[in-house]
Scaffold this motif. Structure first.
Motif, PDB file in Angstrom:
ATOM      1  N   LYS A 296       0.785  -1.235   0.000  1.00  0.00           N
ATOM      2  CA  LYS A 296       0.000   0.000   0.000  1.00  0.00           C
ATOM      3  C   LYS A 296       0.812   1.278   0.000  1.00  0.00           C
ATOM      4  O   LYS A 296       0.338   2.306  -0.516  1.00  0.00           O
ATOM      5  N   ALA A 297       1.974   1.293   0.630  1.00  0.00           N
ATOM      6  CA  ALA A 297       2.705   2.542   0.802  1.00  0.00           C
ATOM      7  C   ALA A 297       4.141   2.228   1.190  1.00  0.00           C
ATOM      8  O   ALA A 297       4.447   1.123   1.640  1.00  0.00           O
ATOM      9  N   ALA A 298       5.024   3.222   1.036  1.00  0.00           N
ATOM     10  CA  ALA A 298       6.427   3.021   1.403  1.00  0.00           C
ATOM     11  C   ALA A 298       7.017   4.320   1.926  1.00  0.00           C
ATOM     12  O   ALA A 298       6.739   5.402   1.412  1.00  0.00           O
ATOM     13  N   SER A 299       7.838   4.180   2.963  1.00  0.00           N
ATOM     14  CA  SER A 299       8.624   5.292   3.500  1.00  0.00           C
ATOM     15  C   SER A 299      10.090   4.984   3.242  1.00  0.00           C
ATOM     16  O   SER A 299      10.597   3.941   3.670  1.00  0.00           O
ATOM     17  N   LEU A 300      10.766   5.871   2.505  1.00  0.00           N
ATOM     18  CA  LEU A 300      12.142   5.626   2.054  1.00  0.00           C
ATOM     19  C   LEU A 300      13.071   6.674   2.662  1.00  0.00           C
ATOM     20  O   LEU A 300      12.849   7.876   2.519  1.00  0.00           O
ATOM     21  N   TRP A 301      14.117   6.199   3.319  1.00  0.00           N
ATOM     22  CA  TRP A 301      15.077   7.070   3.987  1.00  0.00           C
ATOM     23  C   TRP A 301      16.422   7.005   3.260  1.00  0.00           C
ATOM     24  O   TRP A 301      16.993   5.925   3.092  1.00  0.00           O
ATOM     25  N   ALA A 302      16.921   8.174   2.857  1.00  0.00           N
ATOM     26  CA  ALA A 302      18.242   8.265   2.213  1.00  0.00           C
ATOM     27  C   ALA A 302      18.387   7.202   1.135  1.00  0.00           C
ATOM     28  O   ALA A 302      19.408   6.523   1.027  1.00  0.00           O
ATOM     29  N   GLY A 303      17.350   7.058   0.324  1.00  0.00           N
ATOM     30  CA  GLY A 303      17.285   5.966  -0.630  1.00  0.00           C
ATOM     31  C   GLY A 303      18.138   6.172  -1.872  1.00  0.00           C
ATOM     32  O   GLY A 303      18.322   7.292  -2.349  1.00  0.00           O
ATOM     33  N   VAL A 304      18.629   5.057  -2.390  1.00  0.00           N
ATOM     34  CA  VAL A 304      19.300   5.059  -3.697  1.00  0.00           C
ATOM     35  C   VAL A 304      18.189   4.948  -4.736  1.00  0.00           C
ATOM     36  O   VAL A 304      17.936   3.886  -5.300  1.00  0.00           O
ATOM     37  N   VAL A 305      17.498   6.051  -4.964  1.00  0.00           N
ATOM     38  CA  VAL A 305      16.219   6.015  -5.672  1.00  0.00           C
ATOM     39  C   VAL A 305      16.194   6.886  -6.920  1.00  0.00           C
ATOM     40  O   VAL A 305      15.132   7.056  -7.524  1.00  0.00           O
ATOM     41  N   ALA A 306      17.326   7.419  -7.327  1.00  0.00           N
ATOM     42  CA  ALA A 306      17.370   8.107  -8.616  1.00  0.00           C
ATOM     43  C   ALA A 306      17.367   7.062  -9.725  1.00  0.00           C
ATOM     44  O   ALA A 306      17.626   5.875  -9.499  1.00  0.00           O
ATOM     45  N   GLY A 307      17.053   7.490 -10.949  1.00  0.00           N
ATOM     46  CA  GLY A 307      17.100   6.579 -12.082  1.00  0.00           C
ATOM     47  C   GLY A 307      18.507   6.053 -12.316  1.00  0.00           C
ATOM     48  O   GLY A 307      19.499   6.691 -11.957  1.00  0.00           O
ATOM     49  N   TYR A 308      18.600   4.876 -12.933  1.00  0.00           N
ATOM     50  CA  TYR A 308      19.912   4.283 -13.177  1.00  0.00           C
ATOM     51  C   TYR A 308      20.783   5.159 -14.073  1.00  0.00           C
ATOM     52  O   TYR A 308      22.015   5.090 -14.006  1.00  0.00           O
ATOM     53  N   ASP A 309      20.169   5.953 -14.916  1.00  0.00           N
ATOM     54  CA  ASP A 309      20.958   6.863 -15.744  1.00  0.00           C
ATOM     55  C   ASP A 309      21.707   7.870 -14.870  1.00  0.00           C
ATOM     56  O   ASP A 309      22.889   8.142 -15.085  1.00  0.00           O
ATOM     57  N   LEU A 310      21.015   8.397 -13.859  1.00  0.00           N
ATOM     58  CA  LEU A 310      21.652   9.357 -12.954  1.00  0.00           C
ATOM     59  C   LEU A 310      22.651   8.663 -12.029  1.00  0.00           C
ATOM     60  O   LEU A 310      23.730   9.197 -11.747  1.00  0.00           O
ATOM     61  N   LEU A 311      22.328   7.465 -11.560  1.00  0.00           N
ATOM     62  CA  LEU A 311      23.265   6.737 -10.711  1.00  0.00           C
ATOM     63  C   LEU A 311      24.581   6.476 -11.433  1.00  0.00           C
ATOM     64  O   LEU A 311      25.665   6.545 -10.845  1.00  0.00           O
TER      65      LEU A 311
END
Length: 340
Positions: free
Chosen positions: A225-240
């Protein structure tokens, strides 16, 4: 937090099938039959393959991609108690195990004391960040984090992931191999089988690498239903691949085709599929492991996809939000109480 250079791994390891998909189709040639040359049957002209088509097909063929993960099954298993630990303030604690692709994966389970609400307790799949697998211990790290959700009346399950501690399997990392994501999805499936848990009230919490795993799992399992993300590696792979720990501090460059391929390989390319399921983001501006810009990139992607997002910026705080831990935990607990 392990510092990974994703550029080479993504371009070489995940892009291996790309060239074959970009080759032009050859026209039909005569075929031999019974020693005689016969013309091949006429067919309608093949549709011209565009670079974007090829990038999409190449990305979708990778096991780490959202389409590939959606094509798999995640049956989970009953949770097996391995060890009972000292209880928390108002909850029990146990080391349990579950099955993931035939592997025994250990996890730390907390369950509130008392009578469950109608339908069962809400539950959170708790996804830790990178810890060297041979140093990982089920009962260490993230104690205060997991305690905050357990005290608030949530069942929590912190998976060790394969190859960590006493869990079976090989630890191959969370960014270029699907194994940890498979373990997270099987952890969620196992919680759904627990009679104490309300399977319609499941969410995810993830830190650092666990943020990437949580985002991917949310896009694969539509019951979450939902997610809380802390300091996540969550940018697109192009940006990573261009901005994360570039050698000498100099930003890498990508040609447009590889940038599109890496973008389509990312969970960020599928955010419209969230269909309104909420995300909460937390990040410190002084994070030396995962740049604050990654949270901003995901928030921008969510808004562009028309999805809700609740994003918090913590000035001068570090990767673990040590200076704002109490506030961030209160916000996350309140978020899950609203949405689970």
């Amino acid at each position: 937090m392990r510092r990974l250079i994703l550029g080479a791994a993504l371009a070489l390891g995940l892009g291996a099938g790309y060239v074959a998909l970009t080759q032009p189709e050859r026209p039909g040639r005569p075929e031999r039959s019974g020693g005689q040359l016969q013309a091949a049957p006429e067919a309608s002209p093949p549709r011209r393959t565009t670079p974007d088509d090829a990038a999409l097909r190449a990305a979708a063929a990778q096991p780490i991609s959202i389409p590939a993960l959606r094509a798999r099954r995640y049956p989970g298993s009953a949770l097996t108690v391995r060890r009972t630990l000292a209880p928390g303030a108002n909850y029990t604690r146990q080391v349990v195990s579950y099955q993931s692709e035939g592997l025994r994966i250990n996890a730390l389970l907390t369950v509130p004391r008392g009578t469950p609400p109608p339908g069962g307790w809400p539950a959170i799949v708790f996804n830790h960040g990178y810890i060297p697998p041979d140093e990982y211990r089920t009962t260490e790290r993230y104690v205060a984090y997991q305690d905050a959700f357990a005290r608030a009346g949530f069942v929590t399950l912190k998976s060790d992931y394969r190859g960590h501690g006493d869990s079976e399997g090989e630890a191959l990392g969370g960014y270029t191999d699907p194994g940890y994501t498979v373990d997270v999805l099987n952890a969620a499936a196992s919680l759904k089988q627990d009679p104490r848990v309300n399977r319609r009230r499941l969410g995810l919490w993830g830190h650092s690498m666990g943020g990437q795993l949580s985002l991917r799992a949310l896009l694969v399992d539509r019951e979450l239903k939902a997610a809380s993300l802390w300091a996540g590696v969550v940018a697109g792979y192009d940006l990573l691949s261009t901005d994360w720990n570039p050698p000498g501090g100099k930003r890498r460059t990508l040609d447009p085709l590889n940038r599109r391929y890496l973008r389509l390989l990312s969970p960020n390319a599928y955010l419209k599929d969230l269909r309104g399921r909420p995300l909460q983001l937390h990040h410190g501006t002084a994070d030396k492991d995962v740049p604050y810009s990654f949270q901003k990139a995901l928030a921008d992607d969510l808004r562009a996809a028309g999805q809700p997002v609740e994003a918090y910026r913590y000035e001068g705080d570090n990767h673990n939000l040590s200076g704002n831990l109490g506030v961030a935990l209160q916000r996350s607990v309140a978020f899950f109480k609203r949405h689970l």
